[in-house]
Design a protein around this motif. Structure first.
Motif, PDB file in Angstrom:
ATOM      1  N   ARG A   1       0.849  -1.188   0.000  1.00  0.00           N
ATOM      2  CA  ARG A   1       0.000   0.000   0.000  1.00  0.00           C
ATOM      3  C   ARG A   1       0.888   1.243   0.000  1.00  0.00           C
ATOM      4  NH1 ARG A   1      -5.275   0.882   0.442  1.00  0.00           N
ATOM      5  NH2 ARG A   1      -5.969   2.798   1.404  1.00  0.00           N
ATOM      6  N   PRO A   2       0.620   2.179  -0.893  1.00  0.00           N
ATOM      7  CA  PRO A   2       1.475   3.375  -0.953  1.00  0.00           C
ATOM      8  C   PRO A   2       1.289   4.265   0.273  1.00  0.00           C
ATOM      9  CG  PRO A   2      -0.399   3.597  -2.426  1.00  0.00           C
ATOM     10  CD  PRO A   2      -0.449   2.199  -1.883  1.00  0.00           C
ATOM     11  N   PRO A   3       2.274   5.128   0.529  1.00  0.00           N
ATOM     12  CA  PRO A   3       2.138   6.059   1.650  1.00  0.00           C
ATOM     13  C   PRO A   3       0.986   7.029   1.399  1.00  0.00           C
ATOM     14  CG  PRO A   3       4.081   6.587   0.334  1.00  0.00           C
ATOM     15  CD  PRO A   3       3.526   5.312  -0.201  1.00  0.00           C
ATOM     16  N   MET A   4       0.224   7.294   2.447  1.00  0.00           N
ATOM     17  CA  MET A   4      -0.910   8.207   2.360  1.00  0.00           C
ATOM     18  C   MET A   4      -0.417   9.633   2.579  1.00  0.00           C
ATOM     19  SD  MET A   4      -4.144   8.843   1.958  1.00  0.00           S
ATOM     20  CE  MET A   4      -5.063   7.341   2.091  1.00  0.00           C
ATOM     21  N   LEU A   5      -0.890  10.538   1.748  1.00  0.00           N
ATOM     22  CA  LEU A   5      -0.543  11.951   1.883  1.00  0.00           C
ATOM     23  C   LEU A   5      -1.163  12.525   3.146  1.00  0.00           C
ATOM     24  CD1 LEU A   5       0.512  14.715   0.829  1.00  0.00           C
ATOM     25  CD2 LEU A   5      -1.675  14.932  -0.372  1.00  0.00           C
ATOM     26  N   VAL A   6      -0.312  13.142   3.955  1.00  0.00           N
ATOM     27  CA  VAL A   6      -0.763  13.983   5.054  1.00  0.00           C
ATOM     28  C   VAL A   6      -0.595  15.400   4.522  1.00  0.00           C
ATOM     29  CG1 VAL A   6      -0.324  14.726   7.422  1.00  0.00           C
ATOM     30  CG2 VAL A   6      -0.048  12.308   6.788  1.00  0.00           C
TER      31      VAL A   6
ATOM     32  N   ILE B   1      -2.318   3.566  -7.625  1.00  0.00           N
ATOM     33  CA  ILE B   1      -1.415   3.977  -6.546  1.00  0.00           C
ATOM     34  C   ILE B   1      -1.847   5.317  -5.967  1.00  0.00           C
ATOM     35  CG2 ILE B   1       0.942   4.771  -6.060  1.00  0.00           C
ATOM     36  CD1 ILE B   1       1.860   2.520  -8.038  1.00  0.00           C
ATOM     37  N   LEU B   2      -2.144   6.273  -6.832  1.00  0.00           N
ATOM     38  CA  LEU B   2      -2.511   7.595  -6.324  1.00  0.00           C
ATOM     39  C   LEU B   2      -3.894   7.603  -5.683  1.00  0.00           C
ATOM     40  CD1 LEU B   2      -0.917   9.878  -9.002  1.00  0.00           C
ATOM     41  CD2 LEU B   2      -0.109   9.368  -6.702  1.00  0.00           C
ATOM     42  N   SER B   3      -4.802   6.793  -6.185  1.00  0.00           N
ATOM     43  CA  SER B   3      -6.120   6.750  -5.551  1.00  0.00           C
ATOM     44  C   SER B   3      -6.023   6.164  -4.145  1.00  0.00           C
ATOM     45  CB  SER B   3      -7.126   5.962  -6.390  1.00  0.00           C
ATOM     46  OG  SER B   3      -6.797   4.592  -6.423  1.00  0.00           O
TER      47      SER B   3
ATOM     48  N   PRO C   1      -5.808  11.460  -0.085  1.00  0.00           N
ATOM     49  CA  PRO C   1      -7.146  11.562   0.483  1.00  0.00           C
ATOM     50  C   PRO C   1      -8.171  11.677  -0.650  1.00  0.00           C
ATOM     51  CG  PRO C   1      -5.630  13.038   1.616  1.00  0.00           C
ATOM     52  CD  PRO C   1      -4.905  12.487   0.409  1.00  0.00           C
ATOM     53  N   ARG C   2      -9.309  11.080  -0.452  1.00  0.00           N
ATOM     54  CA  ARG C   2     -10.318  10.990  -1.518  1.00  0.00           C
ATOM     55  C   ARG C   2     -10.674  12.356  -2.106  1.00  0.00           C
ATOM     56  NH1 ARG C   2     -14.868   7.244   0.004  1.00  0.00           N
ATOM     57  NH2 ARG C   2     -13.241   5.789  -0.523  1.00  0.00           N
ATOM     58  N   HIS C   3     -10.824  13.384  -1.270  1.00  0.00           N
ATOM     59  CA  HIS C   3     -11.238  14.690  -1.803  1.00  0.00           C
ATOM     60  C   HIS C   3     -10.170  15.298  -2.721  1.00  0.00           C
ATOM     61  CE1 HIS C   3      -8.925  16.076   1.728  1.00  0.00           C
ATOM     62  NE2 HIS C   3      -8.822  17.238   1.103  1.00  0.00           N
ATOM     63  N   ILE C   4      -8.906  15.061  -2.432  1.00  0.00           N
ATOM     64  CA  ILE C   4      -7.842  15.580  -3.292  1.00  0.00           C
ATOM     65  C   ILE C   4      -7.817  14.815  -4.609  1.00  0.00           C
ATOM     66  CG2 ILE C   4      -5.339  15.806  -3.563  1.00  0.00           C
ATOM     67  CD1 ILE C   4      -5.198  16.402  -0.572  1.00  0.00           C
ATOM     68  N   PHE C   5      -7.874  13.486  -4.532  1.00  0.00           N
ATOM     69  CA  PHE C   5      -7.885  12.672  -5.744  1.00  0.00           C
ATOM     70  C   PHE C   5      -9.054  13.070  -6.638  1.00  0.00           C
ATOM     71  CE2 PHE C   5      -9.290   9.044  -8.222  1.00  0.00           C
ATOM     72  CZ  PHE C   5      -8.119   8.649  -8.829  1.00  0.00           C
ATOM     73  N   ASN C   6     -10.250  13.193  -6.066  1.00  0.00           N
ATOM     74  CA  ASN C   6     -11.436  13.542  -6.857  1.00  0.00           C
ATOM     75  C   ASN C   6     -11.310  14.920  -7.488  1.00  0.00           C
ATOM     76  OD1 ASN C   6     -12.641  11.102  -6.289  1.00  0.00           O
ATOM     77  ND2 ASN C   6     -13.892  11.896  -4.632  1.00  0.00           N
ATOM     78  N   ASN C   7     -10.815  15.891  -6.741  1.00  0.00           N
ATOM     79  CA  ASN C   7     -10.651  17.243  -7.294  1.00  0.00           C
ATOM     80  C   ASN C   7      -9.683  17.239  -8.469  1.00  0.00           C
ATOM     81  OD1 ASN C   7     -12.431  18.480  -5.535  1.00  0.00           O
ATOM     82  ND2 ASN C   7     -10.833  19.098  -4.097  1.00  0.00           N
TER      83      ASN C   7
END
Length: 120
Positions: A15-20, A97-99, A103-109
């Motif tokens: 699992r890729p690192p999650m963006l904080v 990987i990016l999804s 965070p979902r709101h950033i990916f969707n935007n």
């Protein structure tokens, strides 16, 4: 044992690192290393930087005794070369990987703005 936020930020092999959001610079380094460690990592990173590869096109030969050249068309999956298959897989892996790492709101935007992921 670290906090849940630290665990998410670190990522794993699967699992890729999650963006904080407050730590983009560190995440960019970690996500880049995570991607480069994958098979075809260079192609995946290129897909993220430049957007997906355009769908391969082909022009069929003109019909016998015809001077009209058919218009180019998109290749069918069965017509892809091995390299075109690798590029398409890299594009798909980049989105996966990016999804998982955003965070979902950033990916969707970003997806809504660009129609694909291109922003790192």
């Amino acid at each position: 044992m670290g906090s849940n936020e630290e665990t998410n930020a670190a990522g794993t092999d699967t699992r890729p690192p999650m963006l904080v959001e407050s730590d983009y610079d560190s995440w960019k380094i970690r996500i880049h290393r995570y991607i480069r460690g994958k098979p075809n990592g260079k192609l995946i990173w290129k897909s993220i930087q430049n957007g997906p590869t355009p769908h391969p096109m082909i022009t069929d030969p003109p019909a016998t005794n015809s001077t009209i050249v058919p218009a180019p068309r998109e290749k069918l999956d069965s017509e892809f070369s091995e390299e075109e298959n690798k590029l398409e897989m890299a594009d798909t892996q980049a989105e996966i990987i990016l999804s998982q790492g955003l965070p979902r709101h950033i990916f969707n935007n970003l997806y809504n703005i660009f129609g694909y992921i291109r922003y790192i």
